[in-house]
Enzyme design. Structure first.
Site, short mmCIF file in Angstrom:
data_model
loop_
_atom_site.label_atom_id
_atom_site.label_comp_id
_atom_site.label_asym_id
_atom_site.label_seq_id
_atom_site.Cartn_x
_atom_site.Cartn_y
_atom_site.Cartn_z
N ALA A 181 0.96 -1.27 0.12
CA ALA A 181 0.10 -0.18 0.09
C ALA A 181 0.76 1.08 0.07
O ALA A 181 2.13 1.20 0.57
CB ALA A 181 -1.03 0.03 1.32
N GLY A 233 0.62 -5.11 0.94
CA GLY A 233 -0.50 -5.35 -0.13
C GLY A 233 -0.18 -5.57 -1.19
O GLY A 233 -0.92 -6.39 -1.94
N GLU A 290 -0.66 -9.38 -0.75
CA GLU A 290 -1.98 -9.59 -0.50
C GLU A 290 -2.75 -9.67 -2.08
O GLU A 290 -3.69 -10.53 -2.19
CB GLU A 290 -2.78 -8.65 0.27
CG GLU A 290 -2.23 -8.71 1.88
CD GLU A 290 -2.39 -7.62 2.76
OE1 GLU A 290 -2.15 -6.30 2.35
OE2 GLU A 290 -3.16 -7.87 3.67
N GLU A 342 4.32 -5.34 7.37
CA GLU A 342 3.50 -4.40 8.20
C GLU A 342 3.94 -4.07 9.38
O GLU A 342 3.62 -2.71 9.74
CB GLU A 342 2.09 -4.84 7.77
CG GLU A 342 1.60 -4.43 6.36
CD GLU A 342 1.67 -5.45 5.74
OE1 GLU A 342 2.38 -6.62 6.07
OE2 GLU A 342 0.76 -5.87 4.65
C1 3H9 Z 1 0.58 -2.39 3.47
O1 3H9 Z 1 0.98 -2.91 2.32
C2 3H9 Z 1 -0.73 -2.59 4.24
C3 3H9 Z 1 -1.37 -3.52 3.40
O2 3H9 Z 1 -1.78 -4.54 4.27
C4 3H9 Z 1 -2.94 -2.84 2.95
C5 3H9 Z 1 -3.59 -2.09 3.90
C6 3H9 Z 1 -5.03 -1.66 3.50
N1 3H9 Z 1 4.75 3.47 -0.21
O3 3H9 Z 1 13.48 1.92 0.16
P1 3H9 Z 1 13.60 2.82 -0.99
C7 3H9 Z 1 9.29 5.02 -1.38
S1 3H9 Z 1 1.91 -1.30 4.32
C8 3H9 Z 1 5.03 4.74 -0.57
O4 3H9 Z 1 14.75 3.76 -1.04
P2 3H9 Z 1 14.80 0.24 -2.17
C9 3H9 Z 1 10.43 5.06 -0.63
O5 3H9 Z 1 10.11 6.01 0.33
C10 3H9 Z 1 3.17 -1.50 3.09
N2 3H9 Z 1 6.45 4.87 -0.69
O6 3H9 Z 1 14.15 1.67 -2.17
C11 3H9 Z 1 11.55 5.85 -1.52
O7 3H9 Z 1 10.91 7.36 -1.63
P3 3H9 Z 1 12.14 8.40 -1.77
C12 3H9 Z 1 4.03 -2.74 3.26
C13 3H9 Z 1 7.20 3.90 -0.70
O8 3H9 Z 1 15.15 -0.13 -3.52
C14 3H9 Z 1 11.39 5.26 -2.85
O9 3H9 Z 1 9.99 4.74 -2.72
N3 3H9 Z 1 5.22 -2.54 2.44
C15 3H9 Z 1 6.96 2.45 -0.54
O10 3H9 Z 1 16.06 0.22 -1.14
C16 3H9 Z 1 12.42 4.12 -2.86
O11 3H9 Z 1 12.21 3.26 -1.77
C17 3H9 Z 1 6.17 -2.30 3.16
O12 3H9 Z 1 6.29 -1.85 4.17
C18 3H9 Z 1 5.38 2.19 -0.08
N4 3H9 Z 1 4.77 1.20 0.22
O13 3H9 Z 1 13.90 -0.76 -1.32
C19 3H9 Z 1 7.46 -2.16 1.91
N5 3H9 Z 1 7.90 1.80 -0.61
O14 3H9 Z 1 12.99 8.25 -2.77
C20 3H9 Z 1 8.34 -0.87 2.11
C21 3H9 Z 1 8.99 2.41 -0.79
O15 3H9 Z 1 11.13 9.57 -1.99
N6 3H9 Z 1 9.30 -0.61 0.97
N7 3H9 Z 1 8.62 3.79 -0.78
O16 3H9 Z 1 13.03 8.57 -0.48
C22 3H9 Z 1 10.36 -1.27 1.19
O17 3H9 Z 1 10.75 -2.16 1.95
C23 3H9 Z 1 11.48 -0.82 0.48
O18 3H9 Z 1 11.21 0.38 -0.17
C24 3H9 Z 1 11.74 -1.81 -1.20
C25 3H9 Z 1 12.78 -1.10 -2.15
C26 3H9 Z 1 12.33 -3.10 -0.61
C27 3H9 Z 1 10.37 -1.99 -1.77
#
Ligand code: 3H9
Length: 706
Positions: free
Chosen positions: A63, A105, A108, A128
């Site tokens: 999400a 998400g 999911e 999450e």
């Molecule tokens: C969820 O899904 C809830 C559900 O159950 C549904 C509920 C109804 N959203 O980390 P990076 C941005 S909760 C928005 O530097 P990497 C991040 O801020 C979510 N933005 O890259 C950054 O922005 P900026 C569960 C996001 O290659 C840019 O993308 N998911 C999101 O080192 C690059 O990110 C997570 O917790 C997001 N979901 O790593 C996963 N994700 O460039 C969270 C990233 O402006 N994300 N951004 O600073 C990660 O673990 C890592 O970002 C990922 C990439 C491994 C994907």
């Protein structure tokens, strides 16, 4: 269809592509686009099946975390749940083709598809809990149906991803695709196009009975209470999965929704989301643009093979960077290499590394006892004993031995980096890289900007920190930099509290109950009480006469009680470093306090926490105002990653915002009245409190002004 999702046709297979850079988060428009594509799939009689795939570097990272504020405000979870139902109910099979990550998400969404194929390098997970929430789009209901209750509990409580290979063994991925993912997914889709489409929500074989699952839930709750002490979301995730094993799928989803909303509204979730964005924010340096050219760091050297130097050498080797490890003689080098081997052996024993990995890493570390080979290295990290004269000698040697342009870094934790740089002919390449002990374990790297450090050198070190698996935070050159400068007043208050009558264990316990990894006095014993004592002696002349200073720790040091290393400090230690209270220390402190005329009283755990944590906040506010930290969030990230501050409280500055700055300011004014000028409130704190603002507001203003 939205422009974030497009549909195309490969003969009789529809290809639905999610294209929402950088990570294909399910931002507004994506679920709507997917729903429209599924409608299209079912309308078009020439299409037999569909593939959902992500454009760019990943499938779907979850999400959109930036939208959570709106979710909190409206209480709505967006259109994800009905979309997943629609996909699962599609009359034509949907194959989810995963590369990069299917997280939160994203997983999911993938589980609502009838089949999942993946590149072998992909990862799937429900992270999450790291944001203080639980899966909120039926993840706690579909995952146990696909992988079984025990694995679902493990994934949802730890938040750790699993590899596509493991997911294939678990039954979460139906097929691994070597080579081009889309090509493989297309041929898979053709294979299954005419077969019945399995729905995860209708599977129940892996759910087990209530009796079978009860011990799994009990053990998981115990584990969470020990390993994720104080965190609410992992327990909520277990509750949601358990509900799913006792109810219908729909009822399970309702139970999940209730728990999800409770978590989302919690202070813990707000704090952890602050941490998520904060960890990314600290990489952004206002006067150093992204395009700043990076210097190569392909070969490095570390000077000093003691605990820190050896740990730093391991950090480079673990990242695959060859490293020269220099010390003065063979005996010191043998000792240093021995420690490194012992550390690696214990990692193999604990299953963290394989022997083959360790052998490769060890081969990257070359012990040397002179500077002959230093002309080839791109960067040197000096990690010799903490003393200005010695550091200057080393930097003079490095200036002679290293090629022009090589980065010369000092691992000093307190010393003036400009003074160190001044003995070289190239202060622009000199910088501080303050690793935390044990260097191969702790995530924090304070990168200390000297007056003359060049932008290229700073940008390279910031980027390098990521490659080394560290979180680099840029700090200014003041005594103790950010982390240790704040740690001084924090530990000072802990001592004052004991001198005023609090029990030693009560002080530590109050902060452990607050969520810290360790109490301040036990931390002193671990780090060595003599370290602070030596520094205090060096700086005694700078203390203002008549201002109260703690005395207990200095006296313990005078008695040779240096902490764990002498098996005696604030506590007693056995040969396995297990601690027990020492009544002798309590008696001594009471005697010393009586001699000093310090009145004794009962002290509550609330006061202990306020005195120690607000001391951090007050010093943090000064650091911020003086510009030694770029933003309040930088201080938070330092404290979470270097000092064991609980992530679910967001760091000291965020915590102060949560309490309310007017209240924090008032308490600090009370403490100033009671305990004197060491508690003078920081002017920035006063200003923000009086204006009804927060440190987060201050950060926003900083970003806007940059
Ligand atoms: C969820 O899904 C809830 C559900 O159950 C549904 C509920 C109804 N959203 O980390 P990076 C941005 S909760 C928005 O530097 P990497 C991040 O801020 C979510 N933005 O890259 C950054 O922005 P900026 C569960 C996001 O290659 C840019 O993308 N998911 C999101 O080192 C690059 O990110 C997570 O917790 C997001 N979901 O790593 C996963 N994700 O460039 C969270 C990233 O402006 N994300 N951004 O600073 C990660 O673990 C890592 O970002 C990922 C990439 C491994 C994907």
């Amino acid at each position: 269809m939205s422009n974030l999702v497009r549909i195309s046709k490969e003969n009789d297979i529809a290809v639905i592509t999610i294209d929402n850079p950088p990570v294909n988060a399910l931002s507004p428009g994506v679920p709507e686009g997917l729903a429209a594509a599924i409608d299209e799939l079912n309308r078009d009689a020439t299409i037999k099946a569909a593939i959902v795939i992500g454009a760019g570097r990943t499938f779907v990272a979850g999400a959109d975390i930036k939208e959570f504020g709106k979710m909190v405000a409206t209480g709505r979870r967006g259109s994800l749940l009905p979309l997943l139902r629609k996909i699962e109910d599609s009359a034509k099979p949907v194959v989810m083709a995963i590369h990069g990550q299917a997280f939160g998400g994203g997983l999911e969404l993938a589980m609502a598809g009838h089949y999942r194929v993946a590149s072998p390098t992909a990862q799937v997970g429900q992270p999450e809990v790291n944001l203080g929430i639980i899966p909120g789009a039926a993840g706690t209901q579909r995952l146990p149906r696909l992988v079984g209750v025990a694995k679902a509990v493990e994934m949802c409580t730890s938040g750790k991803p699993v590899s596509a290979r493991e997911a294939a063994v678990l039954g979460l991925i139906d097929k691994l695709i070597d080579g081009d993912l889309l090509t493989g997914a297309l041929s898979f889709a053709r294979e299954i196009a005419d077969k019945p489409a399995p729905k995860a929500r209708e599977r129940s074989q892996k759910l087990g009975t209530a009796e079978e699952s009860a011990p799994i839930f009990a053990a998981a709750r115990d584990n969470v209470r020990k390993k994720q002490r104080g965190m609410k979301a992992p327990l909520a995730a277990i509750d949601a999965i358990e509900a799913g094993t006792r109810m219908s799928f729909e009822e399970g989803c309702e139970a999940e929704a209730k728990l999800f909303t409770e978590c989302l509204l919690s202070d813990q979730s707000k704090a952890l989301i602050h941490v998520f964005f904060g960890e990314r924010e600290v990489a952004k340096i206002p006067d150093i643009p992204k395009e700043t050219p990076m210097l190569p760091v392909n070969r490095v050297a570390v000077v000093g093979s003691g605990t820190m130097g050896g740990g730093i050498a391991m950090v480079f080797a673990n990242a695959g960077i060859p490293v020269l490890l220099k010390d003065v003689g063979q005996a010191a080098l043998d000792l240093g290499m021995g420690k490194i081997r012992k550390n690696y052996a214990s990692s193999v024993q604990r299953g963290r590394f394989t022997q083959a990995f360790v052998d490769e890493r060890l081969a990257l570390i070359s012990p040397v006892h002179n500077y002959d080979a230093f002309s080839d290295v791109d960067m040197v990290v000096e990690a010799v004993f903490e003393g200005m004269a010695l550091k200057k000698t080393v930097f003079e040697d490095l200036d002679r031995a290293c090629r022009p342009g090589a980065i010369l870094a000092s691992n000093t934790s307190t010393l003036n980096i400009d003074e160190i740089a001044s003995v070289t002919s190239r202060p622009e390449t000199v910088i501080g890289t303050h690793f935390f002990s044990p260097a191969n374990v702790m995530r924090l790297l304070e990168i200390v900007r000297g007056k003359k450090s060049s932008r290229e050198v700073i940008a390279t070190c910031m980027q390098l920190s990521k490659k080394l698996g560290k979180i680099g935070v840029l700090v200014g050159n003041c005594r103790g930099f950010v982390g240790n400068r704040m740690f001084g007043p924090y530990r000072r208050e802990a001592q004052f509290l004991v001198e005023e009558g609090a029990a030693i264990e009560a002080v530590d316990q109050a902060l452990v109950d607050f969520g810290n990894a360790m109490g301040p006095l036990a931390t002193g014993d671990l780090a060595g009480l003599d370290v602070g004592w030596r520094i205090r002696k060096e700086y005694r002349h700078t203390e203002k006469p008549g201002v109260r200073q703690p005395f207990a720790e200095d006296r313990l040091c005078e008695m040779g009680r240096y902490g764990q290393k002498t098996q005696k400090g604030w506590y007693l230690y056995d040969e396995n470093r297990r601690s027990s209270p020492d009544p002798e220390v309590t008696a001594l402190v009471r005697k010393w306090s009586a001699e000093a005329g310090t009145p004794q009283r009962q002290i509550s755990s609330d006061e202990i926490v306020e005195r120690c944590v607000y001391a951090l906040v007050n010093e943090g506010a000064r650091i911020l105002e003086e510009g030694y930290a770029l933003r309040a969030v930088d201080i938070d990230i330092i404290y979470l990653n270097g000092y064991g501050f609980p992530a679910y409280r967001g760091g000291p500055m965020w915590y102060a915002d949560t309490v309310g700055l007017p209240k924090v300011y008032q308490r600090i004014c009370d403490f100033e009245r009671q305990h004197g000028e060491l508690w003078a409130p920081a002017p920035l704190l006063k200003r923000l409190a009086e204006a009804g603002k927060t440190f987060a507001d201050f950060d926003k203003e900083q970003v806007a002004a940059a």
